[in-house]
Design an enzyme around this catalytic site. Structure first.
Site, PDB file in Angstrom:
ATOM      1  N   GLU A  88      34.551  12.475 156.790  1.00 17.35           N
ATOM      2  CA  GLU A  88      34.302  13.898 156.555  1.00 17.35           C
ATOM      3  C   GLU A  88      35.575  14.721 156.680  1.00 17.35           C
ATOM      4  OE1 GLU A  88      30.870  15.901 157.687  1.00 17.35           O
ATOM      5  OE2 GLU A  88      29.535  14.177 157.471  1.00 17.35           O
ATOM      6  N   HIS A 145      30.526  18.047 155.970  1.00 14.84           N
ATOM      7  CA  HIS A 145      31.696  18.475 155.203  1.00 14.84           C
ATOM      8  C   HIS A 145      31.803  17.624 153.947  1.00 14.84           C
ATOM      9  CE1 HIS A 145      32.287  19.617 159.358  1.00 14.84           C
ATOM     10  NE2 HIS A 145      33.092  20.575 158.935  1.00 14.84           N
ATOM     11  N   LYS A 172      25.998  24.075 160.280  1.00 18.78           N
ATOM     12  CA  LYS A 172      27.291  24.279 159.602  1.00 18.78           C
ATOM     13  C   LYS A 172      27.445  23.356 158.402  1.00 18.78           C
ATOM     14  CE  LYS A 172      32.288  23.750 160.137  1.00 18.78           C
ATOM     15  NZ  LYS A 172      33.355  23.027 160.860  1.00 18.78           N
TER      16      LYS A 172
END
Length: 255
Positions: A88, A145, A172
């Site tokens: 990530e 991510h 997130k």
């Protein structure tokens, strides 16, 4: 949907202007602590220790010693502990067992206020890490991510909702735009999540130069934290803290 702020030391994540988090991306304890001292002179609201950069991260006792020293330096500034895996965008890779043990060991110390848990580590592992963190009063940011592109709107919503279902305090996601409309997709997802699907704080960003706008307009669309650089960047497109803070304050003035 009204956001229920997450209170960490002296800040409320999810209310008012987006909070500014500055990552520490250094290899040695000396440089980590030196950077922390320098960040204390800025307007950072939170500090993130990116432990995947740390040369001694595989020695958990050394990680805990450094976390203890960071806590002393930062005082009442909240500390977020992150080991970003190579898959990530991080600097190193750990086995799932070592990754989970590292996060749980740090959470138990009381030296950090939040930990970052990558949601694609597997539901069972993520649940266990979150339960351990919560048992020791530590808040959890579940994260994902994507450095290759921006998934479809429905997929982004599904990933964020899964983070919520797993029990994370803050949700997130960071994506890489391949075209300008990808930034609009990310902002629209942010607004939909915070308005319709969750009362928990959401953190989103579109990376790279094309996505820089997303780091500034969180107060408009619902992103609760933005990441700024102090010397070194931890992700493409990060804005220097003094510039980011000025932009946030200017936008806030007219909202």
């Amino acid at each position: 949907m009204n956001v229920n702020p997450v209170v960490v030391r002296n800040i409320e994540i999810g209310s008012g202007m987006p909070k500014v988090c500055v990552p520490i991306v250094e290899k040695t304890r000396e440089d980590i602590l030196s950077t922390a001292k320098a960040i204390c002179s800025t307007e950072a609201d939170l500090v993130e220790w990116r432990a995947d950069w740390y040369e001694d991260v595989s020695a958990f006792s050394e990680v805990i010693k450094t976390a203890d020293m960071l806590r002393s330096i930062l005082g009442e500034t909240p500390l977020l502990f992150t080991f970003r895996t190579a898959r990530e965008g991080g600097e190193k890779e750990l086995s799932l067992e070592s990754y989970a043990t590292l996060l749980e060991s740090v959470a138990k110390t009381g030296f950090v206020d939040l930990i970052d848990v990558e949601v694609f580590s597997g539901d069972d592992a993520v649940k266990n890490i979150i339960q351990t963190a919560h048992a020791h009063g530590v808040k959890v940011i579940a994260s994902n991510h994507d450095f290759t592109g921006t998934p479809a709107r429905e997929e982004l919503i599904a990933r964020l909702c899964n983070m919520q279902d797993l029990g994370a305090d803050i949700l997130k996601i960071a994506v890489m735009p391949q075209k300008r409309s990808d930034v609009l997709t990310l902002l629209s997802v942010t607004e939909e999540m915070s308005s319709l699907h969750t009362s928990r704080p959401v953190i989103t960003m579109s990376m790279g130069r094309a996505g820089a706008l997303s780091r500034l307009c969180g107060e408009v669309f619902g992103s609760a934290v933005t990441f700024a650089s102090f010397g070194k960047v931890s992700a493409p497109g990060q804005i220097a803290i003094e510039d980011l803070k000025a932009g946030l304050l200017l936008l806030h003035k007219y909202l």
